[in-house]
Write a protein that holds these residues in place. Structure first.
Motif, PDB file in Angstrom:
ATOM      1  N   ASN A   1       0.821  -1.213   0.000  1.00 45.51           N
ATOM      2  CA  ASN A   1       0.000   0.000   0.000  1.00 45.51           C
ATOM      3  C   ASN A   1       0.857   1.267   0.000  1.00 45.51           C
ATOM      4  N   PRO A   2       1.601   1.535  -1.066  1.00 44.81           N
ATOM      5  CA  PRO A   2       2.516   2.681  -1.073  1.00 44.81           C
ATOM      6  C   PRO A   2       1.808   4.028  -0.932  1.00 44.81           C
ATOM      7  N   LEU A   3       0.523   4.100  -1.308  1.00 45.24           N
ATOM      8  CA  LEU A   3      -0.196   5.371  -1.171  1.00 45.24           C
ATOM      9  C   LEU A   3      -0.264   5.828   0.283  1.00 45.24           C
ATOM     10  N   ALA A   4      -0.346   4.872   1.207  1.00 46.35           N
ATOM     11  CA  ALA A   4      -0.379   5.233   2.627  1.00 46.35           C
ATOM     12  C   ALA A   4       0.929   5.889   3.045  1.00 46.35           C
TER      13      ALA A   4
ATOM     14  N   ARG B   1      -8.275   0.863   0.320  1.00 41.60           N
ATOM     15  CA  ARG B   1      -7.614  -0.300  -0.268  1.00 41.60           C
ATOM     16  C   ARG B   1      -7.231  -1.348   0.779  1.00 41.60           C
ATOM     17  N   VAL B   2      -7.230  -0.975   2.040  1.00 39.29           N
ATOM     18  CA  VAL B   2      -6.783  -1.904   3.086  1.00 39.29           C
ATOM     19  C   VAL B   2      -7.666  -3.147   3.087  1.00 39.29           C
ATOM     20  N   ASP B   3      -7.013  -4.302   2.962  1.00 39.88           N
ATOM     21  CA  ASP B   3      -7.724  -5.591   2.982  1.00 39.88           C
ATOM     22  C   ASP B   3      -6.761  -6.662   3.480  1.00 39.88           C
TER      23      ASP B   3
ATOM     24  N   PRO C   1      -1.791  -9.502   1.211  1.00 40.63           N
ATOM     25  CA  PRO C   1      -2.601  -8.641   2.074  1.00 40.63           C
ATOM     26  C   PRO C   1      -2.227  -7.170   1.892  1.00 40.63           C
ATOM     27  N   ILE C   2      -3.220  -6.305   1.985  1.00 41.73           N
ATOM     28  CA  ILE C   2      -3.004  -4.867   1.840  1.00 41.73           C
ATOM     29  C   ILE C   2      -3.220  -4.231   3.206  1.00 41.73           C
ATOM     30  N   GLY C   3      -2.180  -3.674   3.776  1.00 41.60           N
ATOM     31  CA  GLY C   3      -2.252  -3.128   5.120  1.00 41.60           C
ATOM     32  C   GLY C   3      -1.989  -1.633   5.169  1.00 41.60           C
TER      33      GLY C   3
END
Length: 266
Positions: free
Chosen positions: A185-188, A218-220, A226-228
């Protein structure tokens, strides 16, 4: 009353029909026998799903960086070129110990850039090579100044990305940390950076809020991979909103004090 179940009614392995199934794949739901059971990152998969890049994402990351030169190698090579220039200057001045020391540092840097494993260990000795020629003049005080570069070299030595460049085995925990930094999740991560910059440049505040909101959606944790980074997403949003509030108050006070009178003048 007991009911006997026919063996033909029991679930069979999708790969070995003669074997009874002992589990199901957590991705596709296929039945698998004991021989086909594949445990990967704490989950059970069939052999076909276990080889998919999105399932075995840490192995995919390892292969992506395996033997590939990273930014650290280029930095070391740049420092080696500077050391070579210093060696030439020391040679012209007749300072033989300093010249020899810098030539050795250059050799270590070039070999590190080329991926020679011995240079990875020799890099830890580079600060020592630098301070040896000056010990006679500055004494033990010079050793104190060598502590920081020594710690920096140790960080390079332990860095998972650098270890992958030298084709050194990296533990799963370190690979997971590298994946979390580089891929997860680079956007975070960008939202947090933009949120910090927003306190200096107000135009970054909306971008921080937008990036944080998108990253949060997007977190899932159940996806594969897994997207954290839920916390980072929230931090980015909070920083963006906080910076916006700060700039609104700054501009309002400036207008009240007449500092921005030209904005309200007809």
């Amino acid at each position: 009353m007991s009911v006997d179940v026919s063996p033909n009614a029991l679930a069979r392995c999708a790969t070995h029909p003669d074997e009874l199934a002992s589990a199901t794949c957590q991705r596709c739901g296929a039945f698998v026998c004991g021989a086909c059971t594949t445990w990967l990152l704490g989950s059970l998969y069939c052999p076909a799903c276990a080889t998919r890049p999105e399932v075995n994402y840490l192995e995919t990351l390892r292969l992506q960086f395996w033997g590939k030169r990273d930014a650290t190698a280029w930095f070391v090579m740049f420092c080696a070129l500077l050391s070579l220039i210093g060696a030439q200057a020391a040679f012209r001045e007749g300072n033989v110990p300093a010249c020899v020391s810098m030539v050795a540092v250059t050799a270590v840097g070039v070999c590190f850039f080329l991926g020679m494993r011995w240079a990875r260990y020799a890099l830890l000795l580079v600060p020592t090579l630098f301070i040896l020629p000056g010990l006679s003049e500055m004494g033990p005080l010079l050793v104190v100044f060598a502590i920081v570069p020594t710690l920096f070299m140790l960080q390079i030595f332990l860095d998972p990305r650098s270890r992958l460049f030298f084709r050194v085995k990296v533990p799963e925990r370190a690979l997971r940390r590298l994946w979390d930094i580089r891929v997860n999740n680079p956007l975070a991560r960008h939202a947090v950076s933009l949120g910090v910059l927003a306190f200096f440049f107000p135009l970054f505040a909306p971008a921080a809020v937008v990036c944080g909101a998108i990253a949060l959606r997007r977190v899932d944790p159940h996806a594969r991979p897994p997207i954290g980074r839920r916390a980072s997403s929230v931090v980015g949003i909070v920083l963006g909103m906080g910076a916006t509030a700060m700039w609104v108050m700054v501009i309002a006070r400036a207008i009240e004090s007449g500092g921005l009178g030209w904005l309200t003048s007809p």
